[in-house]
Design an enzyme around this catalytic site. Structure first.
Site, PDB file in Angstrom:
ATOM      1  N   ASP A  24      19.813 -43.465  27.969  1.00  0.00           N
ATOM      2  CA  ASP A  24      20.881 -43.365  28.989  1.00  0.00           C
ATOM      3  C   ASP A  24      21.006 -41.992  29.659  1.00  0.00           C
ATOM      4  OD1 ASP A  24      21.260 -45.883  28.000  1.00  0.00           O
ATOM      5  OD2 ASP A  24      23.298 -45.570  27.269  1.00  0.00           O
ATOM      6  N   LYS A 129      20.573 -52.134  29.604  1.00  0.00           N
ATOM      7  CA  LYS A 129      21.327 -52.673  28.465  1.00  0.00           C
ATOM      8  C   LYS A 129      22.816 -52.742  28.812  1.00  0.00           C
ATOM      9  CE  LYS A 129      21.693 -48.195  26.023  1.00  0.00           C
ATOM     10  NZ  LYS A 129      23.143 -48.062  26.047  1.00  0.00           N
ATOM     11  N   VAL A 157      21.714 -39.470  25.451  1.00  0.00           N
ATOM     12  CA  VAL A 157      23.168 -39.303  25.371  1.00  0.00           C
ATOM     13  C   VAL A 157      23.849 -40.666  25.293  1.00  0.00           C
ATOM     14  CG1 VAL A 157      23.096 -37.131  26.632  1.00  0.00           C
ATOM     15  CG2 VAL A 157      23.387 -39.247  27.924  1.00  0.00           C
ATOM     16  N   THR A 158      25.063 -40.663  24.724  1.00  0.00           N
ATOM     17  CA  THR A 158      25.644 -39.580  23.953  1.00  0.00           C
ATOM     18  C   THR A 158      25.333 -39.825  22.466  1.00  0.00           C
ATOM     19  OG1 THR A 158      27.780 -40.726  23.671  1.00  0.00           O
ATOM     20  CG2 THR A 158      27.545 -39.272  25.572  1.00  0.00           C
ATOM     21  N   CYS A 162      25.796 -44.242  22.264  1.00  0.00           N
ATOM     22  CA  CYS A 162      24.618 -45.100  22.476  1.00  0.00           C
ATOM     23  C   CYS A 162      23.404 -44.681  21.658  1.00  0.00           C
ATOM     24  CB  CYS A 162      24.300 -45.166  23.954  1.00  0.00           C
ATOM     25  SG  CYS A 162      25.554 -46.097  24.861  1.00  0.00           S
ATOM     26  N   GLN A 202      22.775 -39.416   2.463  1.00  0.00           N
ATOM     27  CA  GLN A 202      22.411 -40.455   1.493  1.00  0.00           C
ATOM     28  C   GLN A 202      20.914 -40.770   1.550  1.00  0.00           C
ATOM     29  OE1 GLN A 202      25.612 -43.636   1.203  1.00  0.00           O
ATOM     30  NE2 GLN A 202      26.051 -42.806   3.235  1.00  0.00           N
TER      31      GLN A 202
END
Ligand code: C5J
Length: 224
Positions: A24, A129, A157-158, A162, A202
């Protein structure tokens, strides 16, 4: 395999099967008078990601590796824009309203285009999209599978909207994902930092993150 010094540990990617996914990088998010500005954001905060993304793009193009560009965008009749998305909040202008660069986030309008520095080249994949994630209601999965792509390197971005949404979608579909830290930006720098930490925590629950220099170093080494 090319090994990139990343967090939480080395990111190993196969040369031809790793796509650069640029999320984007549209005028509507980056320039004044677009969708990002209509939400009250300081769009200048996104500029820092442009040059690093261009450097990645040059590296991928030089090697003939696959590149994906996404655009958050809607049909002119807004049939793919749920009311829940269009009507939320109190923005200055809503999706589909006429702004300084045409109708906000509508395909074919100037503001919906990718910024000139990062304009897609012939043969690169362009995904329009309607959602935040690039896999939702798009042919992205089919395009990647058709090319045997297994690894994705992310820019755009951002970060926490997204980019992170698409990384999570990709992770759930079995792709190994790396986010390049300087090549992504947010209207909220603290959200960018937190999103990167969420991705690598994790043991890399969503994927990996690395500075641009680490990617460049690994690519240069692989060329020798
Ligand atoms: C947003 C995006 N922030 N591309 N879109 O609405 O992250």
């Amino acid at each position: 395999m090319i090994a990139i010094a990343a967090r939480p540990d080395a990111f190993r990617m196969p040369a031809g099967q790793t796509a650069l996914v640029i999320i984007d990088m549209q005028r509507d998010f980056i320039e004044p008078g677009g969708f990002g500005a209509s939400l009250g954001n300081d769009v200048s905060l996104l500029e820092a990601a442009l040059l690093p993304t261009w450097q990645l793009l040059q590296a991928w193009r030089a090697r003939g590796w696959p590149v994906v560009h996404t655009r958050e965008s809607h049909a002119p009749d807004l049939s793919d824009c749920p009311p829940a998305k269009r009507e939320r909040g109190q923005p200055g202008l809503r999706i589909g309203d006429a702004g300084a660069m045409g109708r906000l986030l509508v395909r074919g309008e100037p503001g919906c285009e990718i910024v000139p520095l990062l304009r897609p080249a012939a043969g690169e994949i362009v995904i329009d999209k309607p959602g935040k994630g690039a896999f939702h209601a798009t042919p992205l999965q089919a395009e990647l599978q058709a090319r045997g792509i297994t690894h994705l390197v992310f820019a755009g971005v951002t970060t926490e909207v997204c980019v992170q949404t698409t990384m999570r979608e990709a992770n759930d579909r079995g792709y190994e994902c790396l986010l390049v830290e300087e090549a992504t930006a947010s209207y909220f720098p603290e959200f960018k930092a937190a999103a990167i930490e969420m991705i690598v925590a994790q043991g890399g629950i969503v994927g990996w993150a690395a500075p641009l220099a680490a990617v460049q170093h690994a690519l240069d080494g692989a060329a020798e």
